[in-house]
Design a protein around this motif. Structure first.
Motif, mmCIF file in Angstrom:
data_model
loop_
_atom_site.group_PDB
_atom_site.id
_atom_site.type_symbol
_atom_site.label_atom_id
_atom_site.label_comp_id
_atom_site.label_asym_id
_atom_site.label_seq_id
_atom_site.Cartn_x
_atom_site.Cartn_y
_atom_site.Cartn_z
ATOM 1 N N ALA A 229 0.837 -1.204 0.000
ATOM 2 C CA ALA A 229 0.000 0.000 0.000
ATOM 3 C C ALA A 229 0.870 1.252 0.000
ATOM 4 C CB ALA A 229 -0.914 -0.003 1.216
ATOM 5 N N HIS A 230 0.303 2.349 -0.484
ATOM 6 C CA HIS A 230 1.045 3.611 -0.465
ATOM 7 C C HIS A 230 0.126 4.768 -0.099
ATOM 8 C CE1 HIS A 230 -0.699 3.562 -4.545
ATOM 9 N NE2 HIS A 230 -0.629 4.883 -4.490
ATOM 10 N N ALA A 231 0.714 5.788 0.467
ATOM 11 C CA ALA A 231 -0.037 6.979 0.846
ATOM 12 C C ALA A 231 -0.371 7.785 -0.402
ATOM 13 C CB ALA A 231 0.766 7.820 1.824
ATOM 14 N N ASP A 232 -1.601 8.296 -0.444
ATOM 15 C CA ASP A 232 -2.068 9.150 -1.534
ATOM 16 C C ASP A 232 -2.811 10.305 -0.880
ATOM 17 O OD1 ASP A 232 -3.222 10.378 -3.680
ATOM 18 O OD2 ASP A 232 -4.263 8.626 -4.457
ATOM 19 N N LEU A 233 -2.152 11.460 -0.786
ATOM 20 C CA LEU A 233 -2.667 12.571 0.024
ATOM 21 C C LEU A 233 -2.903 12.061 1.441
ATOM 22 C CD1 LEU A 233 -5.125 14.205 -2.575
ATOM 23 C CD2 LEU A 233 -2.750 14.839 -2.070
ATOM 24 N N ASP A 234 -4.141 12.145 1.945
ATOM 25 C CA ASP A 234 -4.437 11.683 3.305
ATOM 26 C C ASP A 234 -5.004 10.265 3.338
ATOM 27 O OD1 ASP A 234 -3.637 14.117 4.400
ATOM 28 O OD2 ASP A 234 -5.624 15.000 4.119
ATOM 29 N N PHE A 235 -4.910 9.542 2.249
ATOM 30 C CA PHE A 235 -5.497 8.211 2.140
ATOM 31 C C PHE A 235 -4.413 7.135 2.094
ATOM 32 C CE2 PHE A 235 -7.939 11.287 -0.466
ATOM 33 C CZ PHE A 235 -9.054 11.409 0.344
ATOM 34 N N LEU A 236 -4.807 5.914 2.499
ATOM 35 C CA LEU A 236 -3.947 4.751 2.326
ATOM 36 C C LEU A 236 -4.545 3.922 1.199
ATOM 37 C CD1 LEU A 236 -1.519 3.075 3.365
ATOM 38 C CD2 LEU A 236 -3.156 1.808 4.788
ATOM 39 N N ARG A 237 -3.834 3.876 0.090
ATOM 40 C CA ARG A 237 -4.340 3.197 -1.102
ATOM 41 C C ARG A 237 -3.780 1.770 -1.141
ATOM 42 N NH1 ARG A 237 -6.684 5.074 -5.805
ATOM 43 N NH2 ARG A 237 -6.287 7.258 -5.227
ATOM 44 N N LEU A 238 -4.676 0.772 -1.014
ATOM 45 C CA LEU A 238 -4.263 -0.623 -1.039
ATOM 46 C C LEU A 238 -3.735 -0.996 -2.426
ATOM 47 C CD1 LEU A 238 -7.240 -2.224 0.921
ATOM 48 C CD2 LEU A 238 -4.953 -1.688 1.807
ATOM 49 N N ASP A 239 -2.783 -1.921 -2.431
ATOM 50 C CA ASP A 239 -2.209 -2.369 -3.694
ATOM 51 C C ASP A 239 -3.239 -3.159 -4.496
ATOM 52 O OD1 ASP A 239 0.137 -3.009 -5.488
ATOM 53 O OD2 ASP A 239 -0.458 -5.031 -4.877
ATOM 54 N N GLU A 240 -3.405 -2.800 -5.754
ATOM 55 C CA GLU A 240 -4.437 -3.405 -6.596
ATOM 56 C C GLU A 240 -4.174 -4.883 -6.850
ATOM 57 O OE1 GLU A 240 -6.628 -2.571 -10.917
ATOM 58 O OE2 GLU A 240 -5.055 -1.219 -10.168
ATOM 59 N N GLU A 241 -2.958 -5.233 -7.182
ATOM 60 C CA GLU A 241 -2.642 -6.621 -7.509
ATOM 61 C C GLU A 241 -2.806 -7.520 -6.281
ATOM 62 O OE1 GLU A 241 1.121 -9.328 -9.128
ATOM 63 O OE2 GLU A 241 1.213 -7.134 -9.237
ATOM 64 N N GLY A 242 -2.322 -7.056 -5.129
ATOM 65 C CA GLY A 242 -2.455 -7.846 -3.915
ATOM 66 C C GLY A 242 -3.897 -8.023 -3.495
ATOM 67 N N PHE A 243 -4.671 -6.944 -3.564
ATOM 68 C CA PHE A 243 -6.066 -7.003 -3.130
ATOM 69 C C PHE A 243 -6.877 -7.935 -4.021
ATOM 70 C CE2 PHE A 243 -10.285 -5.039 -2.164
ATOM 71 C CZ PHE A 243 -10.219 -5.159 -0.785
ATOM 72 N N ALA A 244 -6.520 -8.006 -5.299
ATOM 73 C CA ALA A 244 -7.246 -8.861 -6.234
ATOM 74 C C ALA A 244 -7.064 -10.347 -5.920
ATOM 75 C CB ALA A 244 -6.793 -8.573 -7.662
ATOM 76 N N ARG A 245 -6.059 -10.690 -5.119
ATOM 77 C CA ARG A 245 -5.861 -12.095 -4.736
ATOM 78 C C ARG A 245 -6.935 -12.577 -3.766
ATOM 79 N NH1 ARG A 245 0.496 -11.992 -3.037
ATOM 80 N NH2 ARG A 245 1.253 -10.647 -4.747
ATOM 81 N N ALA A 246 -7.570 -11.655 -3.055
ATOM 82 C CA ALA A 246 -8.589 -12.037 -2.075
ATOM 83 C C ALA A 246 -9.872 -12.429 -2.800
ATOM 84 C CB ALA A 246 -8.868 -10.878 -1.125
ATOM 85 N N PRO A 247 -10.431 -13.597 -2.534
ATOM 86 C CA PRO A 247 -11.692 -13.988 -3.172
ATOM 87 C C PRO A 247 -12.814 -13.028 -2.805
ATOM 88 C CG PRO A 247 -10.635 -15.874 -2.124
ATOM 89 C CD PRO A 247 -9.880 -14.659 -1.683
ATOM 90 N N ARG A 248 -13.765 -12.900 -3.688
ATOM 91 C CA ARG A 248 -14.927 -12.038 -3.462
ATOM 92 C C ARG A 248 -15.932 -12.817 -2.611
ATOM 93 N NH1 ARG A 248 -16.218 -7.642 -6.686
ATOM 94 N NH2 ARG A 248 -14.798 -8.475 -8.287
ATOM 95 N N ILE A 249 -15.936 -12.575 -1.300
ATOM 96 C CA ILE A 249 -16.773 -13.332 -0.376
ATOM 97 C C ILE A 249 -17.081 -12.478 0.846
ATOM 98 C CG2 ILE A 249 -14.772 -14.369 0.775
ATOM 99 C CD1 ILE A 249 -16.425 -16.918 1.164
ATOM 100 N N SER A 250 -18.249 -12.667 1.432
ATOM 101 C CA SER A 250 -18.614 -11.910 2.629
ATOM 102 C C SER A 250 -17.940 -12.515 3.856
ATOM 103 C CB SER A 250 -20.136 -11.921 2.823
ATOM 104 O OG SER A 250 -20.569 -13.185 3.290
ATOM 105 N N ILE A 251 -17.787 -11.715 4.895
ATOM 106 C CA ILE A 251 -17.188 -12.218 6.129
ATOM 107 C C ILE A 251 -18.098 -13.244 6.793
ATOM 108 C CG2 ILE A 251 -18.138 -10.386 7.592
ATOM 109 C CD1 ILE A 251 -14.617 -11.980 7.848
ATOM 110 N N ASP A 252 -19.412 -13.147 6.558
ATOM 111 C CA ASP A 252 -20.332 -14.142 7.122
ATOM 112 C C ASP A 252 -20.011 -15.528 6.584
ATOM 113 O OD1 ASP A 252 -21.606 -12.214 8.563
ATOM 114 O OD2 ASP A 252 -23.311 -12.015 7.215
ATOM 115 N N TYR A 253 -19.894 -15.648 5.253
ATOM 116 C CA TYR A 253 -19.612 -16.941 4.650
ATOM 117 C C TYR A 253 -18.170 -17.378 4.898
ATOM 118 C CZ TYR A 253 -24.062 -16.679 2.147
ATOM 119 O OH TYR A 253 -25.395 -16.610 1.831
#
Length: 472
Positions: A229-253
């Motif tokens: 991740a990297h800082a973008d102004l006052d935001f923390l921008r998560l890395d796109e490639e890394g985040f895409a590794r996470a399956p699309r699923i709810s925390i409930d399931y």
């Protein structure tokens, strides 16, 4: 031993189509002034945890909403970390990121996951319940807030309580039950089941262990996204490639329905998920006929109605238990009983390529907003509102010229390196291809009318040379 640090993790990236036409993709329900006092549910959520019992919040949201989030946090005086998701991956990845950030505060850190689009009116009882649930969570449980059902609703999941779990009103969680039909909902209420609010609290270390056990790909993706991740102004921008590794699923399931370390607190605070227009009607103050009337509206011989207008005079006669919502470009009329079907309506609108399904006429930007007034072949007219200190990007267009007419305030206008100041009832002309910028150097909002003329007036005809908000 010191009390554990409770870190609110506010999930604020959803779309909220059930409250169309007010809530749309470009400005979803959690940021709209739905509550008393002109607050959004996002702001009300922040204010509930603006208390010494809580650490500054971690807000997880979409890149598209970053400036709305920052501005609304500033309006209510709440400081916190704003984490930007490169794309929507459902709630599990967002919770994993929040748990990782909470764990950085120490081994005793407690995460409190809150949806940004829920409403709670009894704030102090909510805070007291958080203290109770923290006691149970500290024993190693992932605790859910369970709501005593007000009626046999079919739109919520249900929770069955198990054995007591170390704090007043706290129990082990026997099982989750998916949204039931009417008969099952009646049975669950009779047997003392609770509504699943979708808000929960946990030791950060326990949530990370359970993610490792049940959803390791989610945790791996969250870790990778944070590591790069990297800082973008006052935001923390998560890395796109890394985040895409996470399956699309709810925390409930991913975790909650599988873990053996789940508990539930019988919450004492009032709660609404603000999921549809009938929920808004239930939440709001009503007149003597049970009507909720907001904006430029008149209702005669009607009972139990919700009528809201953003602008246009809206009138209702002789209709009971209806919802009527008008904006400048769309009107919704439905019975309160059928209000939950609005999501399906929006999907139908999308399939037929109706722009109104996703976009508002008013489009928000970090410097303020603009709103389309009129348009046709070779022209477009907009109202532009620039906040004090706001500054549009230095830009040019290939296919259109623009005229700016100041209605109120003072405009600082740069055209091909020449700076001038334009006041009320004065105008500036920007030829095709000129490099220009608009700023508000004053202390009051700058309001102006923009007239575009040219062969193409689309928003993508912009070449940016410099932008103080770091937009690409």
């Amino acid at each position: 031993m010191a009390d554990p640090v409770i870190v609110p993790i506010v999930l604020a990236g959803g779309a909220g189509t059930r409250l169309w036409p007010l809530s749309r993709e470009t400005m979803p329900k959690q940021f709209i002034d739905l509550l008393e006092g002109g607050l959004s549910t996002f702001q009300a959520t922040l204010l509930r945890v603006k208390d010494p019992r809580f650490a500054p919040p971690v807000v997880v949201t979409s890149t598209a909403f970053r400036f709305i989030v920052a501005e609304q946090m500033q309006q209510v005086g709440v400081l916190g970390q704003i984490v930007l998701e490169p794309e929507r991956r459902d709630s599990a990845a967002a919770v994993a990121v929040g748990a990782l950030l909470a764990a950085e505060l120490g081994p005793q850190a407690i995460g409190l996951v809150l949806a940004a689009d829920h409403a709670v009116r009894d704030v102090e009882t909510f805070r007291e319940d958080c203290a109770r649930v923290a006691t149970a969570a500290a024993t190693g449980l992932i605790m859910t807030f369970g709501i005593v059902p007000a009626h046999p609703a079919t739109g919520y999941g249900y929770i069955e309580k198990g054995a007591p779990a170390g704090a007043p009103g706290a129990f082990r969680l026997a099982r989750f039950v998916e949204k039931p039909d009417a008969a099952a909902a009646q049975d669950y209420c009779a047997r003392g089941f609770l509504w699943n609010s979708g808000n929960f609290m946990f030791p950060a270390s326990v949530m990370l262990d359970e993610l490792e056990a049940w959803a390791p790909q989610v945790l791996e993706g969250a870790r990778a996204a944070l590591a790069a991740a990297h800082a973008d102004l006052d935001f923390l921008r998560l890395d796109e490639e890394g985040f895409a590794r996470a399956p699309r699923i709810s925390i409930d399931y991913a975790v909650m329905e599988r873990t053996r370390h789940a508990g539930v607190l019988v919450a004492r605070f009032d709660w609404s998920d603000v999921g549809a227009w009938d929920a808004i009607h239930a939440l709001k103050a009503k007149d003597g006929n049970g009507n909720v009337l907001e904006g430029n509206v008149v209702a005669l011989a009607s009972r139990g109605a919700l009528v809201r207008s953003e602008d246009i005079l809206t009138t209702v006669i002789g209709l009971d238990d209806v919802v009527v919502v008008t904006t400048r470009d769309a009107v919704l009329v439905t019975s309160r009983a059928a209000a939950g079907k609005v999501k399906g309506l929006v999907e139908t609108l999308r399939q037929h390529n109706h722009r109104e399904a996703q976009e508002h006429l008013r489009i928000y930007r970090p410097w303020g907003w603009y709103e389309r007034i009129e348009g046709g072949p070779r022209f477009q007219v907009k109202q532009i509102h620039v906040k004090p200190g706001g500054k549009l990007s230095l830009q040019k267009h290939f296919h259109r010229a623009e005229h700016w007419i100041v209605v109120s305030g003072t405009a600082e206008v740069t055209v091909d390196g020449t700076v001038s100041y334009i006041h009320e009832n004065e105008s500036a002309y920007l030829p095709v291809g000129s490099v220009h910028r608009l700023s508000n150097p004053g202390r009051i909002p700058l309001k102006l009318i923009e007239v575009q003329v040219g062969s193409y007036t689309g928003e993508d005809d912009i070449v940016r040379f410099d932008d103080v908000y770091a937009r690409g």
